[in-house]
Design an enzyme around this catalytic site. Sequence first.
Site, PDB file in Angstrom:
ATOM      1  N   SER A 202       0.850  -1.192   0.000  1.00  0.00           N
ATOM      2  CA  SER A 202       0.000   0.000   0.000  1.00  0.00           C
ATOM      3  C   SER A 202       0.889   1.247   0.000  1.00  0.00           C
ATOM      4  O   SER A 202       1.700   1.418  -0.909  1.00  0.00           O
ATOM      5  CB  SER A 202      -0.962  -0.040   1.183  1.00  0.00           C
ATOM      6  OG  SER A 202      -1.946   0.970   1.082  1.00  0.00           O
ATOM      7  N   GLU A 329      -9.050  -5.312  -4.423  1.00  0.00           N
ATOM      8  CA  GLU A 329      -8.440  -4.219  -3.672  1.00  0.00           C
ATOM      9  C   GLU A 329      -9.464  -3.254  -3.070  1.00  0.00           C
ATOM     10  O   GLU A 329      -9.365  -2.855  -1.909  1.00  0.00           O
ATOM     11  CB  GLU A 329      -7.500  -3.411  -4.588  1.00  0.00           C
ATOM     12  CG  GLU A 329      -6.269  -4.151  -5.057  1.00  0.00           C
ATOM     13  CD  GLU A 329      -5.144  -4.171  -4.051  1.00  0.00           C
ATOM     14  OE1 GLU A 329      -5.349  -3.699  -2.914  1.00  0.00           O
ATOM     15  OE2 GLU A 329      -4.056  -4.659  -4.393  1.00  0.00           O
ATOM     16  N   HIS A 430      -7.726  -5.376  -0.130  1.00  0.00           N
ATOM     17  CA  HIS A 430      -6.489  -4.635   0.098  1.00  0.00           C
ATOM     18  C   HIS A 430      -5.846  -5.053   1.419  1.00  0.00           C
ATOM     19  O   HIS A 430      -6.487  -5.032   2.475  1.00  0.00           O
ATOM     20  CB  HIS A 430      -6.822  -3.141   0.131  1.00  0.00           C
ATOM     21  CG  HIS A 430      -5.637  -2.242   0.157  1.00  0.00           C
ATOM     22  ND1 HIS A 430      -4.762  -2.127  -0.908  1.00  0.00           N
ATOM     23  CD2 HIS A 430      -5.178  -1.377   1.104  1.00  0.00           C
ATOM     24  CE1 HIS A 430      -3.832  -1.244  -0.609  1.00  0.00           C
ATOM     25  NE2 HIS A 430      -4.046  -0.779   0.608  1.00  0.00           N
TER      26      HIS A 430
END
Length: 529
Positions: A202, A329, A430
């Site tokens: 990330s 995600e 995610h």
Amino acid sequence: MSNTTETVDVPVPCIVTTPAGTFRGAVRDAVHSWRGIRYAEAPVGERRWRDPVPATLASGEVDATAFGAACPQVRTPAIALGDDAVLDEDCLMLNVWAPDADAPAGARPVMVWLHGGAYTFGASSQRTYDATSLVSRGDVVVVTLNYRLAAFGFLDLSGLLPDGGFDRNLALKDVLVALRWVQENIAAFGGDPHRVTVFGESAGGGLVTTLLATPSAAGLFHRAIAQSSPASSIYGIDRARDVAERFVRELGIDQTDAVSTAAALRAASADELVTAGMAVYAQVPDEAPGTLAFAPIIDGDLLPEAPATVLHEGRGLPVPLMIGTNKDEASLFKFMKSPLMPITEERIMTMFSDMATDNPTVELPSVAQVQTAYENVRKNAVGLGVARDIGFRMPTVWIAEGHAATAPVWLYRFDHAAPFLRLIGLGATHGSELAYLWGVFASGSKDLTFRLGGKRAGEAISARMQERWAAFAHGRTPDADGVTGAPHWPAYDPADSRATLVIERHDSVVDDLDAALRAAWGDQVLDFH
């Protein structure tokens, strides 16, 4: 009365002497760890919003058995910072994990982890990042570190107050100082300074792709792994100045006199900066969907150009790269009602309009062309698909296409989801790959990931991922030789099959997995933000 005596797991001390000082760590489960080692001086007082200063030589024997402070932030259950985590601006600390403190100097490759959290949350003390499992299986030295977050590390006040004594790209500079510390000191922990892999997820993945486009980072690392990198969420100094103006207004500071404005900023408490930062964090993407308030800055100096463009054009640092994303995600951002990603049709159309404004010389795909990539997707899930691909997948594919001309690239997609995550609609969302990479299947007491089972399958996936990531760090191809369900992972070749590893209960290699996306979006890197 029972005569049995309960045994208590007491860590055994271990001491290492390095150029930076002598540090006393601990050994648990045959893994040595040193925590809370200072790599830069405290960025407080007059050093707030200034470039990091490398730490001076530590005097005496330093107790390195507890994590250092995390950068001030709003605490959220979604990111458990760790037991007894302390928040303080004096947060530039790192941790070292090694399988054997007595290994010869330069014996093992080093993996330096950059945590995620939207450039606003997170810390190296999160339970997920306990490196015991990865170190044991991979025979590597792992370094985890804290860097300045949000307004402390990504706010650029120098454009707003050019004579105020403020520097920019502070968090990126924090990471560079930490990488130099690794070069100078890691041999004492048994690590090889000539085999350093920087990896992150990330925001941490975004820092990795940014480092690949940072000329002064050359020689500080030799391989890179970018997981779910928001590579195109990087902005120029004009947008950074707008954020700075908004931030100062949010603090209620009068901007009529530059000297008093600068003094008021330095006098503000950390809590006040966190509160103002969170307001700006929510406001910016609400007004400009897909835009982050805090991110690295294209300053024309430390970071000369947009990383996504540099890497797509094959001009990044020539180091081998593993890069990939997760299948679902965007679902986490919808689940958490996060403002960061545009998911509704209205916000997506606003973003398309902004894209056209930001790319006046580029012929953009029509909405109809883009929709062809989602023909087999449920109508209510199209927004999630567009958000996922604009925010993560397409920048990742563009980077893989271009960087492959410079160095070997391996592209993956993580598709596995535990039964509970599938049930609640998150899927392979995610950050969901982190438990498998680190082999830590409970990030906190309220982690429900494996409530409905799936842990045994997860452990098998974890073994394959750790073998692949560690093999790459060792300088080999990222294969999990001898591990069941781990096919050979070919390098990505834009002129041939475009092989992509799909990580699931049973891994598979798929040729040109992203063909539909490439057909819809083309190969022109766009300024989505």
